[in-house]
Design an enzyme around this catalytic site. Structure first.
Site, PDB file in Angstrom:
ATOM      1  N   HIS A  58       6.955  -3.276   2.217  1.00  0.00           N
ATOM      2  CA  HIS A  58       6.379  -4.336   3.056  1.00  0.00           C
ATOM      3  C   HIS A  58       7.227  -5.597   2.967  1.00  0.00           C
ATOM      4  O   HIS A  58       8.086  -5.717   2.103  1.00  0.00           O
ATOM      5  CB  HIS A  58       4.909  -4.586   2.733  1.00  0.00           C
ATOM      6  CG  HIS A  58       4.620  -5.161   1.379  1.00  0.00           C
ATOM      7  ND1 HIS A  58       4.881  -4.497   0.209  1.00  0.00           N
ATOM      8  CD2 HIS A  58       4.074  -6.348   1.015  1.00  0.00           C
ATOM      9  CE1 HIS A  58       4.507  -5.235  -0.820  1.00  0.00           C
ATOM     10  NE2 HIS A  58       4.020  -6.369  -0.370  1.00  0.00           N
ATOM     11  N   HIS A  60       6.840  -8.757   2.166  1.00  0.00           N
ATOM     12  CA  HIS A  60       6.701  -9.893   1.242  1.00  0.00           C
ATOM     13  C   HIS A  60       8.008 -10.143   0.458  1.00  0.00           C
ATOM     14  O   HIS A  60       8.654  -9.197  -0.005  1.00  0.00           O
ATOM     15  CB  HIS A  60       5.546  -9.654   0.268  1.00  0.00           C
ATOM     16  CG  HIS A  60       4.209  -9.892   0.904  1.00  0.00           C
ATOM     17  ND1 HIS A  60       3.036  -9.367   0.393  1.00  0.00           N
ATOM     18  CD2 HIS A  60       3.854 -10.583   2.022  1.00  0.00           C
ATOM     19  CE1 HIS A  60       2.018  -9.746   1.167  1.00  0.00           C
ATOM     20  NE2 HIS A  60       2.490 -10.476   2.153  1.00  0.00           N
ATOM     21  N   ASP A  62       8.746 -11.066  -2.497  1.00  0.00           N
ATOM     22  CA  ASP A  62       8.925 -10.529  -3.857  1.00  0.00           C
ATOM     23  C   ASP A  62       9.251  -9.034  -3.836  1.00  0.00           C
ATOM     24  O   ASP A  62       9.503  -8.434  -4.881  1.00  0.00           O
ATOM     25  CB  ASP A  62       7.709 -10.833  -4.750  1.00  0.00           C
ATOM     26  CG  ASP A  62       6.424 -10.200  -4.264  1.00  0.00           C
ATOM     27  OD1 ASP A  62       6.151 -10.243  -3.050  1.00  0.00           O
ATOM     28  OD2 ASP A  62       5.675  -9.646  -5.101  1.00  0.00           O
ATOM     29  N   HIS A  63       9.266  -8.442  -2.649  1.00  0.00           N
ATOM     30  CA  HIS A  63       9.681  -7.032  -2.493  1.00  0.00           C
ATOM     31  C   HIS A  63      10.981  -6.901  -1.697  1.00  0.00           C
ATOM     32  O   HIS A  63      11.711  -5.934  -1.870  1.00  0.00           O
ATOM     33  CB  HIS A  63       8.575  -6.220  -1.808  1.00  0.00           C
ATOM     34  CG  HIS A  63       7.336  -6.131  -2.635  1.00  0.00           C
ATOM     35  ND1 HIS A  63       6.918  -4.968  -3.256  1.00  0.00           N
ATOM     36  CD2 HIS A  63       6.434  -7.086  -2.991  1.00  0.00           C
ATOM     37  CE1 HIS A  63       5.815  -5.215  -3.954  1.00  0.00           C
ATOM     38  NE2 HIS A  63       5.495  -6.492  -3.805  1.00  0.00           N
ATOM     39  N   HIS A 116      -2.981  -4.708   3.095  1.00  0.00           N
ATOM     40  CA  HIS A 116      -2.308  -5.793   2.358  1.00  0.00           C
ATOM     41  C   HIS A 116      -1.421  -6.554   3.348  1.00  0.00           C
ATOM     42  O   HIS A 116      -1.453  -7.782   3.414  1.00  0.00           O
ATOM     43  CB  HIS A 116      -1.487  -5.199   1.221  1.00  0.00           C
ATOM     44  CG  HIS A 116      -0.743  -6.205   0.403  1.00  0.00           C
ATOM     45  ND1 HIS A 116      -1.378  -7.144  -0.375  1.00  0.00           N
ATOM     46  CD2 HIS A 116       0.588  -6.435   0.245  1.00  0.00           C
ATOM     47  CE1 HIS A 116      -0.465  -7.900  -0.966  1.00  0.00           C
ATOM     48  NE2 HIS A 116       0.732  -7.491  -0.609  1.00  0.00           N
ATOM     49  N   ASP A 133       2.263  -2.655  -2.633  1.00  0.00           N
ATOM     50  CA  ASP A 133       1.094  -3.446  -3.019  1.00  0.00           C
ATOM     51  C   ASP A 133      -0.180  -2.920  -2.352  1.00  0.00           C
ATOM     52  O   ASP A 133      -1.143  -3.668  -2.166  1.00  0.00           O
ATOM     53  CB  ASP A 133       1.286  -4.918  -2.640  1.00  0.00           C
ATOM     54  CG  ASP A 133       2.322  -5.609  -3.515  1.00  0.00           C
ATOM     55  OD1 ASP A 133       2.853  -4.970  -4.452  1.00  0.00           O
ATOM     56  OD2 ASP A 133       2.604  -6.796  -3.263  1.00  0.00           O
ATOM     57  N   HIS A 171       3.607  -3.669  -8.941  1.00  0.00           N
ATOM     58  CA  HIS A 171       3.350  -4.696  -9.960  1.00  0.00           C
ATOM     59  C   HIS A 171       2.744  -4.115 -11.235  1.00  0.00           C
ATOM     60  O   HIS A 171       2.034  -3.106 -11.186  1.00  0.00           O
ATOM     61  CB  HIS A 171       2.364  -5.751  -9.426  1.00  0.00           C
ATOM     62  CG  HIS A 171       2.931  -6.633  -8.361  1.00  0.00           C
ATOM     63  ND1 HIS A 171       3.584  -7.816  -8.629  1.00  0.00           N
ATOM     64  CD2 HIS A 171       2.941  -6.502  -7.023  1.00  0.00           C
ATOM     65  CE1 HIS A 171       3.972  -8.386  -7.500  1.00  0.00           C
ATOM     66  NE2 HIS A 171       3.585  -7.601  -6.500  1.00  0.00           N
TER      67      HIS A 171
HETATM   68 ZN   LIG Z   1       2.784  -7.947  -1.304  1.00  0.00          ZN
END
Ligand SMILES: [Zn+2]
Length: 258
Positions: A58, A60, A62-63, A116, A133, A171
């Site tokens: 996805h 985001h 942080d990915h 998400h 996530d 995570h």
């Molecule tokens: Zn995420």
């Protein structure tokens, strides 16, 4: 004949993210969800690996944040969701697509699992699920761009995979998720055993993943929204909770306040 088995290891990033590194004996490799390029480059250089593939669940940061910098140094193909927020994806993946990582002799199926984010996907293959996530061990992602009905459908899709599937999520949230799950199902024996195991692993500074999907089906409340015990717990908060979507909505809102 099959070559070397796929080897999957974690590259920690940002405190609680995991970037998954896939290898198969040679120097070719893939990474899943490289939010930060630095720890990835360090591992690639130290181990003399050649990054051929990037899988993205996805958009985001942080990915996905490390992808542009990795592409400056490696000619990797990027498999990811259909989403204009990730313009560097050169192989858009849709539900049911099969992707082949030829240099790793590995095949994955794409599952669309929105909630998400609206375009979140998961990769399933080689007895592994990269769930980003959407599914965490003993938990699930927040519904930023979807509804409880979306997450219920996404969880139903993941629940249909073989119980021996190993779950690699985005995570290290397992310990906090266990504390919440025990509020929902304090007497669940699989959950209690997993919570004890997770406590020991974390006390030793160790990773709690991969999880077994079979254990998740027996212990993760977000995969158990049709179980009597979980519906009963949801009804203490909202007496109108029914098995499935409404129980999903109630326990997610409960977790958000937890
Ligand atoms: Zn995420």
């Amino acid at each position: 004949m099959r070559g070397n088995e796929l080897n999957i290891s974690a590259i920690p990033a940002f405190g609680d993210n995991y970037i998954w590194l896939l290898r198969a004996g040679g120097n070719a490799c893939a990474v899943v969800d490289p939010g930060d390029e630095e720890p990835v480059l360090e591992v690639l250089q130290k181990q003399g690996l050649d990054l051929r593939y990037i899988l993205l669940t996805h958009h985001h940061p942080d990915h996905s944040g490390g992808i542009p910098a990795l592409l400056e140094q490696y000619q990797a193909r990027v498999f990811g969701p259909d989403d204009e927020r990730v313009p560097f994806v050169d192989r858009v993946c849709r539900d049911g697509d099969r992707i082949r990582l030829a240099d790793l002799n590995a095949d994955f199926e794409v599952l669309e699992v929105p909630a998400h984010t609206r375009s979140h996907i998961a990769f399933y293959g080689e007895n592994a699920l990269f769930s980003g996530d959407t599914l965490f061990s003993l938990g699930c992602g927040r519904f930023f761009e979807g509804t409880a009905a979306d997450m219920q459908k996404s969880m139903d899709k993941l629940a249909a995979l073989p119980a021996y599937t190993r779950v690699y999520c985005g995570h290290e949230y397992t310990q906090a998720n266990a504390a919440f799950a025990l509020q929902v199902e304090p007497d669940n024996p699989t959950l209690r055993a997993r919570a004890r195991e997770v406590e020991k692993l974390r006390a030793a500074g160790r990773i709690t993943l991969p999880a077994s999907l079979g254990d998740e089906l027996a212990a993760n409340p977000f995969l158990r929204t049709c179980e009597d015990s979980v519906v009963r717990a949801a009804r203490k908060i909202d007496p109108a909770a029914m098995p499935g979507t409404t129980t999903m909505a109630v326990i997610r809102a409960w977790k958000d306040r937890f």
